[in-house]
Design an enzyme around this catalytic site. Sequence first.
Site, mmCIF file in Angstrom:
data_model
loop_
_atom_site.group_PDB
_atom_site.id
_atom_site.type_symbol
_atom_site.label_atom_id
_atom_site.label_comp_id
_atom_site.label_asym_id
_atom_site.label_seq_id
_atom_site.Cartn_x
_atom_site.Cartn_y
_atom_site.Cartn_z
ATOM 1 N N GLU B 54 38.772 41.525 42.741
ATOM 2 C CA GLU B 54 39.802 40.842 43.527
ATOM 3 C C GLU B 54 39.195 40.034 44.668
ATOM 4 O O GLU B 54 39.714 38.986 45.040
ATOM 5 C CB GLU B 54 40.819 41.849 44.069
ATOM 6 N N PHE B 116 50.941 56.880 42.926
ATOM 7 C CA PHE B 116 49.716 56.389 42.315
ATOM 8 C C PHE B 116 49.536 54.896 42.621
ATOM 9 O O PHE B 116 50.468 54.108 42.483
ATOM 10 C CB PHE B 116 49.770 56.606 40.800
ATOM 11 N N GLN B 117 48.347 54.532 43.052
ATOM 12 C CA GLN B 117 48.000 53.145 43.430
ATOM 13 C C GLN B 117 48.919 52.573 44.509
ATOM 14 O O GLN B 117 49.187 51.376 44.536
ATOM 15 C CB GLN B 117 47.950 52.231 42.193
ATOM 16 N N LYS B 166 57.172 46.547 42.217
ATOM 17 C CA LYS B 166 57.331 46.323 40.777
ATOM 18 C C LYS B 166 58.786 46.077 40.395
ATOM 19 O O LYS B 166 59.080 45.194 39.584
ATOM 20 C CB LYS B 166 56.780 47.542 40.034
ATOM 21 N N MET B 474 18.106 36.860 56.594
ATOM 22 C CA MET B 474 18.453 36.695 58.000
ATOM 23 C C MET B 474 18.262 38.021 58.753
ATOM 24 O O MET B 474 17.870 38.029 59.919
ATOM 25 C CB MET B 474 19.896 36.185 58.136
#
Lengths: 166, 559
Positions: B54, B116-117, B166, B474
């Site tokens: 993502e 969940f999630q 959802k 760096m």
Amino acid sequence: MAAIEYSTLVALVQDHPGVLTKAAMLFRRRGYNIASLNVGHSEVPGISRMTIVVEGRGPHIKQCEKQLYKLVEVVKVLDLTEEARVDKEVALIRVSAHSAERAEVVGIARAFDAEIVDVARDSLIVEITASPYTIDRFLEVAGDFGILELTRTGVVSMSRGGNGAK
Amino acid sequence: MSEPKQRTGGQILCDAMRTEGTGAIFGMPGGASLPFYDALYHYADLAHYSMRHEQGAGYAADGYARALNRVGICTATSGPGATNLVTSMASAMMDSVPVIFVTGQVATPFIGSDAFQETDITGVSIPVTKQNYLVKNVEELPQIVAEAFYLARSGRPGPVHIDVPKDVLTDTTDIPTPTDVKIHGYRPAGLGHKRMIQRAAEAINAAEKPVILAGHGIAISEAFDELKELVEKASIPVITTLHGVGNFPESHDLSFGMLGMHGMYYANIAVHECDLIIALGMRFDDRVTGRVKDFAPNANIVHIDIDPAEIEKVVPTAVPIVGDVKLTLGALNPQIESGDRAAWLSRLNSLKADHPSHAIRESEALLPQRVVRNIYEATKGEAKIIGDVGQNQMWAAQHFLYDKPLSFFSAGGLGGMGYSLPAAIGVQIAKPDDTVWSITGDGGLQINIQELAALAEYNLPVKIAVLNNGHLGMIRQWQNRFYEGRLKASVLQNPNFAAVAEAYGVRGISAGSNEDARKAIDEAMAHDGPVLIDFAVDPNEDVFPMVEPGASLAETVEV
């Protein structure tokens, strides 16, 4: 020790979920210390009014005002710090007062235009609506009797005169 | 007007994505976002690019948005999908990039139950987005999507996050999406204040040693012509910020490169010596100013920026102008008097001749700067360059001569390594006919190396230059300089990147000498598809000039 200076900001905000969180997070992440924060309805439906008393004066507070404006829900920000204004706060104070002391506590409360809103055998609840300064003075005097419990709402502010924050 | 039509939440989102005309969606599906993907299935004209993480999707949308100056779109599912977006949200926020982040959320009855999630992702995204929304019911969605696109692209652009449960994605409503959005209290600045513009003109006309600091705002508002007019009319040297690179042709006589921590020596000294700074769409970042109290000690500042909160945030400003820089320059330019400023320009040109920070020394070893210059030469400067973060980013900014606007992109504000590859994918999709080079490091590449899969899947002709010095360069540079050479955790054991690329289906080439490097670049340019070149560059090369932390621009060091 120099007294801490405070500024009083009023923010008119859209009454959406999460607005209080967003404002509070902004103060936290940009390092502003909030002395008090009060939120409630304004005269416009759908617009809430926040009164925020924040530590500091000057450019630091100007930046705070601009950052508040950047929140999409914030409609208007007023800095009342230098304005003639009315500052009011409500405090409920449970003062220890045995029967022998009761009359004296009641007398002090009257002197402060406070109300006795509950009486028990060993204590009283005093309700005082006043400037934070006056509440502090009352607490100092009532402290001699013993303060068992205290809750303060934080200040709400309005500038004097004129037509308001339109 | 057609009859009100019943639409699902998913269709409302897809319709808005279509209307906004961005055409490309970068994302990864998941359980909570399934109904969105099911709606998207029926929108053949909306191209969805499946990224492999993502964060990569967020950066790809960022690159896409920057290349076109349009809104980019990124989607992810709830929970882990959404939390994986946070870095790319923060990056878009810091760099003022308009990206709509749409996340799925567990269905409304489950919100707050640790389902969940489930993550409180709107709680997480508050400080890293311009605005965010948790959509509680489908009736709110048309207004929210319209607001989201409007907020993302208007004023100071930025990321907007919409979290859609959802059930909201499947519920239907006949409420149309508004075409005209007004948000009470949100008024993006347009033309700056007339009196202030006049004061700015007076200050500029009176200045003997002015400089222009051209920032990202010039690129966002596409004020390139207005900038050029101002510069040429009044003979004012132009210095850019990192995000302003390309705002003004770098081969122009009045261009004096980039300023800041790794800016050109002459640019930094010019700022230190100038008597007027005309700051256009920039925000005096700490990487730009060095030690603030000694920043441009002899200069007054005219500051034009669309965000009022940037004015006087860092430096005191003589002439503050809140406004769109393109409109405001349009009003300012006619009030500007012509001038040649010969003495000042001669001073800066002799500084430039004596301290040619842009020059690259001859070396047997393959220098990373040389690789960048070779890419410049091979592309004749006609390329979009996407830097990563760290040494490679600075070399990419310093040693490619940017004559065209919107040709250099990097995650300058947040400084998130791993930006270059996915952002280059977004840029290539936005600009299919342009040559796109990702210039990255061996550290940064690994952070989003999985996007080689997306690159191969869509057969995008992105060329990836890995300036491989076997270090987090760096970090190594700072450990050597400021921690007495105690290299802790900055030395990397790397895979064979060319072989990794090949395994993903991307042409992989290794190059270790000056000759190899030139050949590899030519080969990559000739190949009609993605190529990764692993350049084994001199592992000890550091980035100069440098303004050490806590130093002022006047103390810029060259070695």
